[in-house]
Scaffold this motif. Structure first.
Motif, PDB file in Angstrom:
ATOM      1  N   TRP A 333       0.822  -1.214   0.000  1.00  0.00           N
ATOM      2  CA  TRP A 333       0.000   0.000   0.000  1.00  0.00           C
ATOM      3  C   TRP A 333       0.854   1.262   0.000  1.00  0.00           C
ATOM      4  N   MET A 334       2.053   1.182   0.565  1.00  0.00           N
ATOM      5  CA  MET A 334       2.959   2.335   0.495  1.00  0.00           C
ATOM      6  C   MET A 334       3.399   2.562  -0.948  1.00  0.00           C
ATOM      7  N   LEU A 335       3.635   1.466  -1.688  1.00  0.00           N
ATOM      8  CA  LEU A 335       3.973   1.574  -3.104  1.00  0.00           C
ATOM      9  C   LEU A 335       2.859   2.291  -3.859  1.00  0.00           C
ATOM     10  N   LEU A 336       1.619   1.893  -3.592  1.00  0.00           N
ATOM     11  CA  LEU A 336       0.484   2.542  -4.247  1.00  0.00           C
ATOM     12  C   LEU A 336       0.424   4.017  -3.887  1.00  0.00           C
ATOM     13  N   ALA A 337       0.630   4.347  -2.614  1.00  0.00           N
ATOM     14  CA  ALA A 337       0.566   5.739  -2.170  1.00  0.00           C
ATOM     15  C   ALA A 337       1.640   6.586  -2.850  1.00  0.00           C
ATOM     16  N   VAL A 338       2.858   6.048  -2.957  1.00  0.00           N
ATOM     17  CA  VAL A 338       3.956   6.793  -3.592  1.00  0.00           C
ATOM     18  C   VAL A 338       3.646   7.042  -5.064  1.00  0.00           C
ATOM     19  N   ILE A 339       3.146   6.023  -5.747  1.00  0.00           N
ATOM     20  CA  ILE A 339       2.830   6.166  -7.173  1.00  0.00           C
ATOM     21  C   ILE A 339       1.703   7.178  -7.380  1.00  0.00           C
ATOM     22  N   LYS A 368       1.862  -4.522 -10.819  1.00  0.00           N
ATOM     23  CA  LYS A 368       1.444  -5.884 -11.175  1.00  0.00           C
ATOM     24  C   LYS A 368       2.165  -6.908 -10.310  1.00  0.00           C
ATOM     25  N   ASP A 369       3.475  -6.686 -10.091  1.00  0.00           N
ATOM     26  CA  ASP A 369       4.246  -7.607  -9.248  1.00  0.00           C
ATOM     27  C   ASP A 369       3.754  -7.590  -7.802  1.00  0.00           C
ATOM     28  N   ALA A 370       3.232  -6.435  -7.367  1.00  0.00           N
ATOM     29  CA  ALA A 370       2.738  -6.315  -5.991  1.00  0.00           C
ATOM     30  C   ALA A 370       1.369  -6.957  -5.817  1.00  0.00           C
ATOM     31  N   GLY A 371       0.772  -7.401  -6.925  1.00  0.00           N
ATOM     32  CA  GLY A 371      -0.505  -8.102  -6.840  1.00  0.00           C
ATOM     33  C   GLY A 371      -1.734  -7.252  -7.038  1.00  0.00           C
ATOM     34  N   PHE A 372      -1.556  -6.012  -7.499  1.00  0.00           N
ATOM     35  CA  PHE A 372      -2.708  -5.151  -7.736  1.00  0.00           C
ATOM     36  C   PHE A 372      -3.388  -5.511  -9.060  1.00  0.00           C
ATOM     37  N   ASP A 373      -4.709  -5.449  -9.065  1.00  0.00           N
ATOM     38  CA  ASP A 373      -5.489  -5.628 -10.286  1.00  0.00           C
ATOM     39  C   ASP A 373      -5.330  -4.363 -11.123  1.00  0.00           C
ATOM     40  N   LEU A 374      -4.799  -4.477 -12.334  1.00  0.00           N
ATOM     41  CA  LEU A 374      -4.523  -3.292 -13.142  1.00  0.00           C
ATOM     42  C   LEU A 374      -5.793  -2.614 -13.639  1.00  0.00           C
ATOM     43  N   VAL A 375      -6.901  -3.350 -13.736  1.00  0.00           N
ATOM     44  CA  VAL A 375      -8.172  -2.710 -14.071  1.00  0.00           C
ATOM     45  C   VAL A 375      -8.622  -1.828 -12.900  1.00  0.00           C
ATOM     46  N   TRP A 376      -8.545  -2.370 -11.693  1.00  0.00           N
ATOM     47  CA  TRP A 376      -8.882  -1.599 -10.490  1.00  0.00           C
ATOM     48  C   TRP A 376      -7.974  -0.381 -10.373  1.00  0.00           C
ATOM     49  N   PHE A 377      -6.663  -0.576 -10.613  1.00  0.00           N
ATOM     50  CA  PHE A 377      -5.741   0.554 -10.516  1.00  0.00           C
ATOM     51  C   PHE A 377      -6.056   1.615 -11.571  1.00  0.00           C
ATOM     52  N   GLY A 378      -6.487   1.180 -12.754  1.00  0.00           N
ATOM     53  CA  GLY A 378      -6.864   2.149 -13.780  1.00  0.00           C
ATOM     54  C   GLY A 378      -7.954   3.083 -13.299  1.00  0.00           C
ATOM     55  N   ILE A 379      -8.907   2.556 -12.530  1.00  0.00           N
ATOM     56  CA  ILE A 379      -9.977   3.396 -11.982  1.00  0.00           C
ATOM     57  C   ILE A 379      -9.424   4.319 -10.911  1.00  0.00           C
ATOM     58  N   ILE A 380      -8.576   3.786 -10.022  1.00  0.00           N
ATOM     59  CA  ILE A 380      -7.959   4.604  -8.978  1.00  0.00           C
ATOM     60  C   ILE A 380      -7.167   5.751  -9.605  1.00  0.00           C
ATOM     61  N   MET A 381      -6.374   5.420 -10.613  1.00  0.00           N
ATOM     62  CA  MET A 381      -5.554   6.437 -11.283  1.00  0.00           C
ATOM     63  C   MET A 381      -6.430   7.478 -11.968  1.00  0.00           C
ATOM     64  N   THR A 382      -7.547   7.036 -12.535  1.00  0.00           N
ATOM     65  CA  THR A 382      -8.451   7.966 -13.204  1.00  0.00           C
ATOM     66  C   THR A 382      -9.067   8.943 -12.206  1.00  0.00           C
ATOM     67  N   VAL A 383      -9.462   8.455 -11.027  1.00  0.00           N
ATOM     68  CA  VAL A 383     -10.024   9.352 -10.002  1.00  0.00           C
ATOM     69  C   VAL A 383      -8.964  10.365  -9.557  1.00  0.00           C
ATOM     70  N   VAL A 384      -7.718   9.916  -9.409  1.00  0.00           N
ATOM     71  CA  VAL A 384      -6.639  10.833  -9.037  1.00  0.00           C
ATOM     72  C   VAL A 384      -6.444  11.892 -10.123  1.00  0.00           C
ATOM     73  N   ALA A 427     -13.772   9.061  -1.883  1.00  0.00           N
ATOM     74  CA  ALA A 427     -14.066   8.005  -2.859  1.00  0.00           C
ATOM     75  C   ALA A 427     -12.855   7.097  -3.060  1.00  0.00           C
ATOM     76  N   LEU A 428     -11.643   7.677  -3.091  1.00  0.00           N
ATOM     77  CA  LEU A 428     -10.422   6.870  -3.227  1.00  0.00           C
ATOM     78  C   LEU A 428     -10.273   5.904  -2.055  1.00  0.00           C
ATOM     79  N   LEU A 429     -10.503   6.407  -0.839  1.00  0.00           N
ATOM     80  CA  LEU A 429     -10.392   5.544   0.341  1.00  0.00           C
ATOM     81  C   LEU A 429     -11.406   4.400   0.275  1.00  0.00           C
ATOM     82  N   LEU A 430     -12.628   4.710  -0.145  1.00  0.00           N
ATOM     83  CA  LEU A 430     -13.659   3.682  -0.247  1.00  0.00           C
ATOM     84  C   LEU A 430     -13.295   2.641  -1.308  1.00  0.00           C
ATOM     85  N   LEU A 431     -12.703   3.090  -2.421  1.00  0.00           N
ATOM     86  CA  LEU A 431     -12.302   2.155  -3.471  1.00  0.00           C
ATOM     87  C   LEU A 431     -11.164   1.252  -3.011  1.00  0.00           C
ATOM     88  N   CYS A 432     -10.283   1.782  -2.146  1.00  0.00           N
ATOM     89  CA  CYS A 432      -9.201   0.957  -1.614  1.00  0.00           C
ATOM     90  C   CYS A 432      -9.731  -0.043  -0.590  1.00  0.00           C
TER      91      CYS A 432
END
Length: 449
Positions: A333-339, A368-384, A427-432
């Motif tokens: 989750w720290m990796l996600l936060a930094v990105i 991807k190596d950390a196990g995140f779903d890239l479709v889910w991350f695409g939505i997170i990145m879009t909200v950001v 919304a980001l917190l809820l999605l996480c």
């Protein structure tokens, strides 16, 4: 020179060229070409046009100008104003109904146009003056439209998600479906805030009036008869049916994204011809001109961004940066936060298109190596990136609002969008915490990957 040092130089030169005022597409192309000249074989320069063409020769990217044409047909006709007026007529009895009407109008228009600036312009040109006449504070009125307009890059068909699907090699259908749940969540949060804020402003206006102050327009109750409500539907329903039809064709597997975009564009042109009489060459000229300009600008940015990413990959900058991030030993989750923090910083001065294409080679492998779903991350990145569209100092939607409502100061617009930035963070917190908000619908319709 190490790969990371070379990457730092590459990024630093890019920022310097961008801050010089050079358009983004030219800046990326110039930097990429210069580094090819000095650090790659001379024969690489002969392949620039070939590389750009091959990268852009994607059937998925073909849908972008077609979706833009559909959005231009709706945005350059009275359809946007009629959509807003119809929702306002039906929701005027709800507390904060005018604000809610603007949120819903932005959501529906964004789903039809797929563009945040187009949504802000089309709905804001009618919605902001009406809210001001009804007593809404300038910042509140501007904030609703600016935030509602960001839904254009989240709700399908989203041009941003089309590009992400290409960069991340993910299913476009899954991404479109995954954007619906978070889009509805944001609409709900914006609606609740509009109700709360409108009640507060109404109460303040009432207290001032009872103390002998001027009567605010907030206190004037508008009334619409059933006949007036029904009168608005014939002009709006065809476009809503078009939206539903396009979604059914895409998700039902009846057509590819490009075929769906082409069908949507043709039907949008047919509808504005039948409903508004927009069919003469002089009427269609602004629509076609706008679509060509926007498509050319966007595709040129895409082409140069892909060339920029190609050079980054050839020089092992993206691979080294990804390895460096992995070796930092961040938790998942720290990796996600930094990105995401990096994406927010880029959002201060880059549009979503460039952010995706420039950062995807670096950030996606570690995620991807950390196990995140890239479709889910695409939505997170879009909200950001939605937050970047209304985040000072260079939020694009802020300046779109300033252009269509020049009487509202930039300070009022910025303060008006701040509560909506907070809601997007919620919304980001809820999605996480509950990733199913994004992933449940595509998994249900298209099956678990």
């Amino acid at each position: 020179m190490s790969d990371l040092t070379l990457g730092a130089v590459y990024g630093g030169v890019t920022l310097l060229v961008m801050f010089s005022g050079m358009p983004i597409a030219f800046a990326l192309g110039v930097v990429a070409t210069c580094f090819m000249y000095f650090l790659m074989p001379s024969s690489a320069l002969d392949t620039i046009t070939q590389n750009v063409y091959e990268e852009m020769a994607s059937i998925t990217l073909l849908s972008i100008p077609l979706f833009i044409l559909k959005g231009a047909a709706i945005g350059k006709s009275p359809a946007g104003k009629d959509l807003y007026s119809a929702i306002h007529t039906w929701l005027h009895k709800v507390p904060g109904g005018l604000g809610i009407a603007n949120v819903f109008a932005c959501a529906l228009f964004a789903a039809m146009a797929g563009s945040s600036p187009a949504t802000c312009s089309a709905i804001g040109s009618a919605g902001i003056p009406e809210m001001r006449r009804r007593g809404y504070s300038p910042g509140f009125a501007a904030g609703i439209i600016a935030a509602g307009g960001t839904l254009g890059i989240l709700l399908p068909p989203s041009i941003t998600m089309i590009l992400y699907s290409v960069a991340a090699e993910q299913s476009l259908g899954r991404l479109f479906l995954a954007g619906i749940g978070p889009g509805v969540l944001l609409v709900l949060l914006f609606t609740l805030y509009a109700m709360f804020r409108a009640r507060r402003e109404y109460r303040i206006a009432q207290e001032l009036y009872t103390k002998g102050g001027a009567k605010s327009a907030y206190l004037d109750d508008a009334h619409f008869t059933l006949a007036q409500k029904l009168e608005m539907l014939p002009r709006v329903l065809p476009f809503v049916i078009l939206l539903i039809g396009v979604m059914v064709a895409l998700y039902g597997g009846f057509a590819t994204p490009s075929e769906t975009a082409g069908l949507g564009a043709l039907l949008a042109l047919l509808l504005i011809a039948l409903i508004y009489g927009v069919w003469r060459p002089k009427d269609l000229a602004p629509i076609l001109s706008s679509a060509i300009k926007d498509s050319t600008m966007l595709l040129f940015i895409i082409g140069m961004s892909l060339l920029y990413s190609y050079v980054m990959s050839y020089l092992h900058i993206s691979q080294s940066a990804a390895q460096w991030v992995v070796h930092m030993g961040f938790s998942k989750w720290m990796l996600l936060a930094v990105i995401l923090a990096m994406v927010i910083v880029f959002g201060f001065f880059l549009p979503p298109v460039s952010i995706i294409l420039m950062t995807a080679p670096i950030i996606l492998p570690p995620l991807k190596d950390a196990g995140f779903d890239l479709v889910w991350f695409g939505i997170i990145m879009t909200v950001v990136m939605e937050m970047g569209l209304i985040h000072p100092p260079v939020g694009l939607n802020i300046f779109v609002i300033k252009n269509i409502a020049p009487d509202i100061s930039l300070r009022e617009v910025i303060w008006g969008v701040m509560p909506f930035l907070g809601l997007m963070f919620v919304a980001l917190l809820l999605l996480c915490l509950f990733p199913g908000i994004a992933t449940a619908l595509p998994d249900t319709i298209m099956g678990v990957k």
